[in-house]
Design a protein around this motif. Structure first.
Motif, PDB file in Angstrom:
ATOM      1  N   ILE A  51     -18.280  -7.955  -0.644  1.00 36.22           N
ATOM      2  CA  ILE A  51     -17.826  -6.787  -1.399  1.00 36.22           C
ATOM      3  C   ILE A  51     -16.504  -6.190  -0.916  1.00 36.22           C
ATOM      4  CG2 ILE A  51     -18.472  -4.527  -2.322  1.00 36.22           C
ATOM      5  CD1 ILE A  51     -21.435  -5.611  -2.036  1.00 36.22           C
ATOM      6  N   LEU A  52     -16.460  -5.521   0.201  1.00 36.25           N
ATOM      7  CA  LEU A  52     -15.233  -4.835   0.632  1.00 36.25           C
ATOM      8  C   LEU A  52     -14.028  -5.768   0.760  1.00 36.25           C
ATOM      9  CD1 LEU A  52     -13.935  -2.175   1.313  1.00 36.25           C
ATOM     10  CD2 LEU A  52     -14.647  -2.499   3.686  1.00 36.25           C
ATOM     11  N   PRO A  53     -14.152  -6.940   1.379  1.00 37.24           N
ATOM     12  CA  PRO A  53     -12.977  -7.833   1.453  1.00 37.24           C
ATOM     13  C   PRO A  53     -12.443  -8.235   0.069  1.00 37.24           C
ATOM     14  CG  PRO A  53     -14.603  -8.500   3.059  1.00 37.24           C
ATOM     15  CD  PRO A  53     -15.257  -7.449   2.201  1.00 37.24           C
ATOM     16  N   PHE A  54     -13.321  -8.292  -0.916  1.00 40.54           N
ATOM     17  CA  PHE A  54     -12.869  -8.589  -2.281  1.00 40.54           C
ATOM     18  C   PHE A  54     -11.853  -7.545  -2.734  1.00 40.54           C
ATOM     19  CE2 PHE A  54     -13.066  -7.448  -6.739  1.00 40.54           C
ATOM     20  CZ  PHE A  54     -12.788  -8.655  -7.381  1.00 40.54           C
ATOM     21  N   TYR A  55     -12.202  -6.276  -2.567  1.00 38.36           N
ATOM     22  CA  TYR A  55     -11.326  -5.204  -3.027  1.00 38.36           C
ATOM     23  C   TYR A  55      -9.997  -5.210  -2.274  1.00 38.36           C
ATOM     24  CZ  TYR A  55     -15.525  -3.522  -5.365  1.00 38.36           C
ATOM     25  OH  TYR A  55     -16.643  -3.418  -6.147  1.00 38.36           O
ATOM     26  N   VAL A  56     -10.054  -5.457  -0.983  1.00 44.16           N
ATOM     27  CA  VAL A  56      -8.825  -5.510  -0.182  1.00 44.16           C
ATOM     28  C   VAL A  56      -7.933  -6.654  -0.664  1.00 44.16           C
ATOM     29  CG1 VAL A  56      -7.876  -5.910   2.133  1.00 44.16           C
ATOM     30  CG2 VAL A  56      -9.879  -4.415   1.833  1.00 44.16           C
ATOM     31  N   LEU A  57      -8.511  -7.836  -0.809  1.00 42.76           N
ATOM     32  CA  LEU A  57      -7.734  -8.986  -1.254  1.00 42.76           C
ATOM     33  C   LEU A  57      -7.230  -8.811  -2.686  1.00 42.76           C
ATOM     34  CD1 LEU A  57      -6.553 -11.683  -0.491  1.00 42.76           C
ATOM     35  CD2 LEU A  57      -8.727 -12.765  -1.117  1.00 42.76           C
ATOM     36  N   TYR A  58      -8.031  -8.199  -3.532  1.00 41.69           N
ATOM     37  CA  TYR A  58      -7.627  -7.933  -4.922  1.00 41.69           C
ATOM     38  C   TYR A  58      -6.364  -7.063  -4.939  1.00 41.69           C
ATOM     39  CZ  TYR A  58      -8.226  -6.864  -9.904  1.00 41.69           C
ATOM     40  OH  TYR A  58      -8.052  -6.735 -11.264  1.00 41.69           O
ATOM     41  N   ILE A  59      -6.383  -5.986  -4.171  1.00 41.31           N
ATOM     42  CA  ILE A  59      -5.235  -5.067  -4.135  1.00 41.31           C
ATOM     43  C   ILE A  59      -4.020  -5.735  -3.506  1.00 41.31           C
ATOM     44  CG2 ILE A  59      -4.376  -2.916  -3.100  1.00 41.31           C
ATOM     45  CD1 ILE A  59      -7.282  -1.839  -3.497  1.00 41.31           C
ATOM     46  N   VAL A  60      -4.207  -6.457  -2.414  1.00 43.94           N
ATOM     47  CA  VAL A  60      -3.081  -7.149  -1.773  1.00 43.94           C
ATOM     48  C   VAL A  60      -2.492  -8.182  -2.726  1.00 43.94           C
ATOM     49  CG1 VAL A  60      -2.462  -8.761   0.086  1.00 43.94           C
ATOM     50  CG2 VAL A  60      -3.827  -6.727   0.589  1.00 43.94           C
ATOM     51  N   ASN A  61      -3.351  -8.936  -3.400  1.00 46.04           N
ATOM     52  CA  ASN A  61      -2.878  -9.939  -4.358  1.00 46.04           C
ATOM     53  C   ASN A  61      -2.081  -9.271  -5.483  1.00 46.04           C
ATOM     54  OD1 ASN A  61      -4.579 -12.597  -6.250  1.00 46.04           O
ATOM     55  ND2 ASN A  61      -2.505 -12.479  -5.492  1.00 46.04           N
ATOM     56  N   TYR A  62      -2.577  -8.131  -5.972  1.00 47.03           N
ATOM     57  CA  TYR A  62      -1.851  -7.403  -7.016  1.00 47.03           C
ATOM     58  C   TYR A  62      -0.480  -6.941  -6.510  1.00 47.03           C
ATOM     59  CZ  TYR A  62      -0.251  -3.779 -10.117  1.00 47.03           C
ATOM     60  OH  TYR A  62       0.542  -3.030 -10.949  1.00 47.03           O
ATOM     61  N   LEU A  63      -0.427  -6.361  -5.314  1.00 48.59           N
ATOM     62  CA  LEU A  63       0.844  -5.841  -4.788  1.00 48.59           C
ATOM     63  C   LEU A  63       1.870  -6.946  -4.565  1.00 48.59           C
ATOM     64  CD1 LEU A  63      -0.523  -3.164  -2.311  1.00 48.59           C
ATOM     65  CD2 LEU A  63       0.560  -2.765  -4.544  1.00 48.59           C
ATOM     66  N   VAL A  64       1.432  -8.078  -4.040  1.00 48.99           N
ATOM     67  CA  VAL A  64       2.345  -9.216  -3.865  1.00 48.99           C
ATOM     68  C   VAL A  64       2.840  -9.686  -5.227  1.00 48.99           C
ATOM     69  CG1 VAL A  64       2.464 -11.648  -3.146  1.00 48.99           C
ATOM     70  CG2 VAL A  64       1.393  -9.943  -1.655  1.00 48.99           C
ATOM     71  N   ASN A  65       1.934  -9.782  -6.190  1.00 48.25           N
ATOM     72  CA  ASN A  65       2.327 -10.194  -7.546  1.00 48.25           C
ATOM     73  C   ASN A  65       3.264  -9.187  -8.198  1.00 48.25           C
ATOM     74  OD1 ASN A  65       0.763 -12.483  -7.373  1.00 48.25           O
ATOM     75  ND2 ASN A  65      -0.944 -11.630  -8.542  1.00 48.25           N
ATOM     76  N   TYR A  76      -1.114  -8.272 -12.727  1.00 49.90           N
ATOM     77  CA  TYR A  76      -2.561  -8.257 -12.983  1.00 49.90           C
ATOM     78  C   TYR A  76      -3.055  -9.635 -13.426  1.00 49.90           C
ATOM     79  CZ  TYR A  76      -6.818  -7.520 -15.681  1.00 49.90           C
ATOM     80  OH  TYR A  76      -8.078  -7.636 -16.198  1.00 49.90           O
ATOM     81  N   ARG A  77      -2.368 -10.239 -14.362  1.00 46.75           N
ATOM     82  CA  ARG A  77      -2.790 -11.541 -14.902  1.00 46.75           C
ATOM     83  C   ARG A  77      -2.730 -12.659 -13.862  1.00 46.75           C
ATOM     84  NH1 ARG A  77      -5.472 -12.240 -19.765  1.00 46.75           N
ATOM     85  NH2 ARG A  77      -4.970 -10.453 -21.036  1.00 46.75           N
ATOM     86  N   HIS A  78      -1.939 -12.496 -12.815  1.00 46.00           N
ATOM     87  CA  HIS A  78      -1.812 -13.523 -11.779  1.00 46.00           C
ATOM     88  C   HIS A  78      -2.702 -13.278 -10.556  1.00 46.00           C
ATOM     89  CE1 HIS A  78       1.691 -14.740 -14.145  1.00 46.00           C
ATOM     90  NE2 HIS A  78       1.467 -15.928 -13.606  1.00 46.00           N
ATOM     91  N   ILE A  79      -3.509 -12.227 -10.590  1.00 41.42           N
ATOM     92  CA  ILE A  79      -4.487 -12.031  -9.519  1.00 41.42           C
ATOM     93  C   ILE A  79      -5.478 -13.188  -9.603  1.00 41.42           C
ATOM     94  CG2 ILE A  79      -6.374 -10.567  -8.667  1.00 41.42           C
ATOM     95  CD1 ILE A  79      -4.774  -8.158  -9.849  1.00 41.42           C
ATOM     96  N   VAL A  80      -5.718 -13.847  -8.486  1.00 45.97           N
ATOM     97  CA  VAL A  80      -6.553 -15.055  -8.506  1.00 45.97           C
ATOM     98  C   VAL A  80      -7.944 -14.789  -9.090  1.00 45.97           C
ATOM     99  CG1 VAL A  80      -5.321 -16.247  -6.666  1.00 45.97           C
ATOM    100  CG2 VAL A  80      -7.239 -14.743  -6.076  1.00 45.97           C
ATOM    101  N   PHE A  81      -8.505 -13.640  -8.824  1.00 46.00           N
ATOM    102  CA  PHE A  81      -9.830 -13.312  -9.342  1.00 46.00           C
ATOM    103  C   PHE A  81      -9.809 -13.160 -10.863  1.00 46.00           C
ATOM    104  CE2 PHE A  81      -9.592 -11.362  -5.048  1.00 46.00           C
ATOM    105  CZ  PHE A  81     -10.486 -12.215  -4.417  1.00 46.00           C
TER     106      PHE A  81
END
Length: 107
Positions: A51-65, A76-81
């Motif tokens: 759970i928690l690592p998902f949210y962290v990785l989701y936000i980091v992935n969004y910010l890098v994108n 948003y569309r390029h977030i791996v999830f």
């Protein structure tokens, strides 16, 4: 177990998965099998990442994108999830055959 669905009228998206809930911005969407499946894919992703690592990785992935594409929609569309969920949301049997960490192939 049935997934609890909560209606949040001011939700800025049609749907959102916040483990263990699916949030929808309209009660009529409870019957939209594609949106529900999309959000259930996210719930599975969240569960497999504890759970928690998902949210962290989701936000980091969004910010890098966001830096890479300079666009909220593209980021948003390029977030791996999201890529995994959008690719399979029409396949209502996907979760029964999905391999753990399937989102890794979208990196």
């Amino acid at each position: 177990m049935k997934t609890p669905i909560v209606i949040v009228k001011k939700l800025p998206a049609l749907g959102m998965a916040l483990f263990p809930f699916i949030l929808l911005n309209n009660a009529n969407l409870k019957n939209d099998k594609v949106i529900i499946n999309h959000e259930k894919i996210h719930l599975r992703q969240q569960l497999e990442m504890l759970i928690l690592p998902f949210y962290v990785l989701y936000i980091v992935n969004y910010l890098v994108n966001r830096l890479k594409y300079n666009s909220h929609d593209e980021a948003y569309r390029h977030i791996v999830f999201e890529q995994e969920a959008y690719q399979h949301d029409f396949n209502l049997k996907y979760l029964s055959t999905r391999k753990s960490y399937a989102w890794l192939k979208y990196r």
